[in-house]
Design an enzyme around this catalytic site. Structure first.
Site, PDB file in Angstrom:
ATOM      1  N   GLY A  14       0.788  -1.221   0.000  1.00 19.30           N
ATOM      2  CA  GLY A  14       0.000   0.000   0.000  1.00 19.30           C
ATOM      3  C   GLY A  14       0.822   1.273   0.000  1.00 19.30           C
ATOM      4  O   GLY A  14       0.290   2.369  -0.191  1.00 19.30           O
ATOM      5  N   CYS A 223     -27.662  -9.519 -16.166  1.00 20.29           N
ATOM      6  CA  CYS A 223     -27.161  -9.196 -17.502  1.00 20.29           C
ATOM      7  C   CYS A 223     -28.170  -9.664 -18.544  1.00 20.29           C
ATOM      8  O   CYS A 223     -28.641 -10.807 -18.503  1.00 20.29           O
ATOM      9  CB  CYS A 223     -25.816  -9.890 -17.717  1.00 20.29           C
ATOM     10  SG  CYS A 223     -25.251  -9.866 -19.436  1.00 20.29           S
ATOM     11  N   CYS A 226     -26.345 -12.721 -20.681  1.00 19.18           N
ATOM     12  CA  CYS A 226     -25.976 -14.031 -20.117  1.00 19.18           C
ATOM     13  C   CYS A 226     -26.731 -14.343 -18.834  1.00 19.18           C
ATOM     14  O   CYS A 226     -26.539 -15.412 -18.263  1.00 19.18           O
ATOM     15  CB  CYS A 226     -24.464 -14.112 -19.882  1.00 19.18           C
ATOM     16  SG  CYS A 226     -23.907 -13.203 -18.438  1.00 19.18           S
ATOM     17  N   CYS A 248     -23.190  -7.316 -19.026  1.00 15.22           N
ATOM     18  CA  CYS A 248     -21.941  -7.480 -18.280  1.00 15.22           C
ATOM     19  C   CYS A 248     -20.888  -6.473 -18.749  1.00 15.22           C
ATOM     20  O   CYS A 248     -20.675  -6.297 -19.947  1.00 15.22           O
ATOM     21  CB  CYS A 248     -21.364  -8.871 -18.505  1.00 15.22           C
ATOM     22  SG  CYS A 248     -22.137 -10.165 -17.535  1.00 15.22           S
ATOM     23  N   CYS A 254     -18.885 -12.693 -19.651  1.00 16.18           N
ATOM     24  CA  CYS A 254     -20.186 -12.793 -20.310  1.00 16.18           C
ATOM     25  C   CYS A 254     -20.127 -13.829 -21.446  1.00 16.18           C
ATOM     26  O   CYS A 254     -21.001 -14.692 -21.571  1.00 16.18           O
ATOM     27  CB  CYS A 254     -20.581 -11.422 -20.853  1.00 16.18           C
ATOM     28  SG  CYS A 254     -22.306 -11.278 -21.352  1.00 16.18           S
TER      29      CYS A 254
END
Lengths: 269, 366
Positions: A14, A223, A226, A248, A254
């Protein structure tokens, strides 16, 4: 020089490591940090995937993938499962990453405190002292003004219980995927000359309050192509009468689902 | 029904072919040569070299041709090429005092050793479009200068002032290698050498605007042009195996020494201070603006309050690079629909809550 910066970044999760970013043959702000990190870690056996907004066929992703195919002769793929290195802008793939994979983020502004304190001299000191009060005040002010934390992307996280880090402008939807990820996550900011990292299996906690716990975006419908639920969706405008469709954002995910026989309703809303 | 957009690769290829055609323009018009650009767009070439941090007029001219005349794009091409070049060392400091001057003016002294040399300048031209130029004629040859006794000696005005102690001395060369902001990330506060590097390669328009702001009171420095000189200097290099300097060639430079606000204290007598500007090629605007900003950035060192943008080194250094600026501004045209979707979702939710709350308040009122 870049590899050393990467090693240091992995050693101090970080923490933003300054590095002498070079001019790349693509513009600053278009992935020069990610490109340098990827170039520094690519090996002959690697398979590279590049996504932008979750998709492999967005123009900048195409451009970066071709750059590496042309200059390094590396194998490329659009399949998350086949890739060993995935360079991304603004998304984390829906398919869970595994050990041995590396996710390289393109980062525009690496400093999470930048919009609270524009000065580098000040922010470095705030990080050194772990003085993150201003960030909590900002989130609190959001709640008092809007009733919610109004940060929806580039949502600040605390890494390994120490540094507050900008996860790059991914939607906060993706933040939980960073926590304890088996994959190595590297972040490259070319213009701002910073590299930082989240090693595998490291805690990444989205900042929040006990009475206002962190929550991700929810979509009302699956979605349309899909039928996937619990994934991030793009909103497509279909006509000028306000008809739209949600599909998606992760095109590989997808396509993989549709190849497996999943079918959405194809409905507009 | 919606079908995910495919074909990014073909679209990019086609766009680039269209760009090549647009770059060439009307094929009935003869194509520009790199030599023509270098010779006749010389100031543009100079600017690309200065901001590209690479002295190579042919390369800069080629970059301009490739970039369709877009300066920042040409600078980009030069910089991306430059970054691939190996470094074999640093030259010895160039001596601008020994410059073969093509132009040299001082605004502080009417006459001085070496004289005032106007040289090739737009100054005092009347800015009336010369339609005769459209007719591609030959140019009348320039007049020969009268020889001057002191033509060979052209000491810097600041050196003349230093003799009387009227201006702060140039900081002594401590022999330490100068930093290189293209090889190391800038750590604030940056020393003056690094600041000058950043300004020398900084965007001319940005540096000009900042310099201008100091004249209008945002970090005023009471500047006088001690001297501007344009001309050729020798570049020398000491190869380790030889141990003595060998000439590499000559480059054209523009140098501006700004004589600025004096200071003094109980302990030190009043003295003028300096602002310095130096660029590749002929670019007085850039060198002058740079010298104003250099002086403004010395505020802290000279004990002046830092209150204005031009005095703030993080502000100036982080924003003066045209490539960084253009890259980040122009990246906004990349797709951001994932983040925008995140904002849409929030704004829709906040609006729904707003209308629900105002409805319930209205009901309560009724």
């Amino acid at each position: 020089m870049i590899r050393r910066a990467i090693l240091k970044a992995i050693a101090v999760p970080g923490y933003q490591v300054p590095f002498a970013s070079r001019e790349m043959p693509m513009p600053y702000g278009w992935g020069t940090g990610g490109v340098q990190v990827t170039a520094a870690i690519l090996g002959r056996a690697d398979v590279l995937k590049v996504i932008d907004q979750g998709a492999d066929d967005t123009t900048n992703a195409v451009s970066i993938r071709r750059f590496f195919a042309r200059t390094s002769g590396i194998a490329t793929t659009t399949r998350t499962t086949e890739a060993t290195i995935i360079q991304t802008r603004h998304r984390i793939p829906e398919t869970p990453l595994r050990e041995g994979q590396t996710l390289v983020y393109q980062v525009p502004i690496p400093e999470p405190l930048r919009f609270l304190e524009p000065r580098e001299t000040e922010t470095r000191q705030l990080h050194a002292l772990a003085e993150y009060g201003a960030m909590h005040v900002k989130l609190y002010e959001d709640i008092s003004r809007h009733g919610h934390i109004a940060t929806t992307y580039a949502y600040p996280v605390e890494v390994a219980g120490r540094y507050v880090m900008d996860p790059s402008p991914t939607p906060k939807f993706d933040n939980p995927k960073m926590d304890q990820s088996p994959a190595l996550q590297l972040f490259g900011a070319g213009r701002e000359r910073r590299i930082y990292a989240v090693p595998p299996y490291t805690s990444v906690r989205s900042l929040d309050f006990e009475d206002h716990p962190f929550r991700v975006q929810q979509f009302d419908q699956p979605c349309a192509l899909c039928g996937a639920e619990g994934v991030y969706l793009d909103e497509m405008l279909l006509d000028d009468a306000g008809r739209r469709m949600f599909v998606c954002s992760d095109t590989d995910h997808c396509e993989g689902r549709r190849a497996d026989g999943h079918v959405g309703t194809g409905d507009a809303v | 029904m919606y079908v995910a957009v495919k074909g990014g690769e073909a679209a990019i290829d086609n766009a680039h072919r269209l760009l090549a055609e647009a770059r060439r323009g009307d094929p009935a018009v003869p194509e520009l040569t790199v030599a023509q650009i270098r010779a006749q767009m010389a100031l543009l070439v100079d600017r690309v070299m200065a901001e590209g941090s690479l002295y190579d007029p042919d390369l800069a001219a080629l970059a301009l041709k490739q970039a369709r005349g877009d300066v920042v794009e040409a600078v980009f091409l030069v910089r991306a090429y430059r970054t691939t070049l190996p470094r074999f060392g640093a030259s010895t400091p160039v001596d601008t005092g020994a410059m073969a001057v093509a132009r040299r003016i001082s605004a502080t002294f009417k006459d001085l050793p070496g004289g005032q040399v106007l040289g090739p300048t737009f100054d005092y031209t009347h800015r009336l479009i010369d339609f005769a130029l459209a007719a591609e004629g030959t140019v009348e040859p320039a007049a020969e200068a009268e020889p001057r006794d002191d033509a060979d000696t052209c000491p810097r005005v600041t050196d003349l002032l230093t003799q009387d102690g009227l201006i702060e001395p140039s900081p002594p060369d401590d022999g330490a290698p100068a930093g290189d902001l293209t090889r190391e990330p800038v750590d604030y506060p940056a020393d003056r050498a690094l600041r000058l590097q950043a300004l020398a390669r900084g965007d001319e328009g940005f540096v000009l605007g900042l310099g201008y702001s100091t004249q209008r009171g945002y970090g005023r420095t009471h500047p006088f042009v001690g001297e501007i000189r344009v001309g050729d200097v020798a570049v020398e290099f000491v190869p380790e195996e030889l141990g003595f300097a060998v000439p590499l060639g000559r480059i054209r430079l523009t140098e501006c020494q700004m004589v600025t606000q004096f200071k003094g204290s109980g302990a030190a007598p009043p003295q003028f201070t300096r602002g310095y500007g130096l660029t590749f090629g002929q670019s007085e605007r850039k060198a002058m603006a740079m010298s104003l900003v250099d002086r403004a950035l010395r505020a802290e060192e000279l004990g002046e309050p830092v209150t204005s943008p031009a005095q703030d080194q993080e502000f100036v250094l982080a924003h003066c690079d045209s490539l960084q600026a253009t890259g980040f501004v122009e990246h906004l045209k990349l797709p951001h629909y994932v983040d925008f979707q995140a904002e849409l979702e929030l704004v829709r939710r906040l609006r729904a809550e707003f209308f629900r709350d105002s409805d319930s308040m209205q009901e309560a009122a009724e």
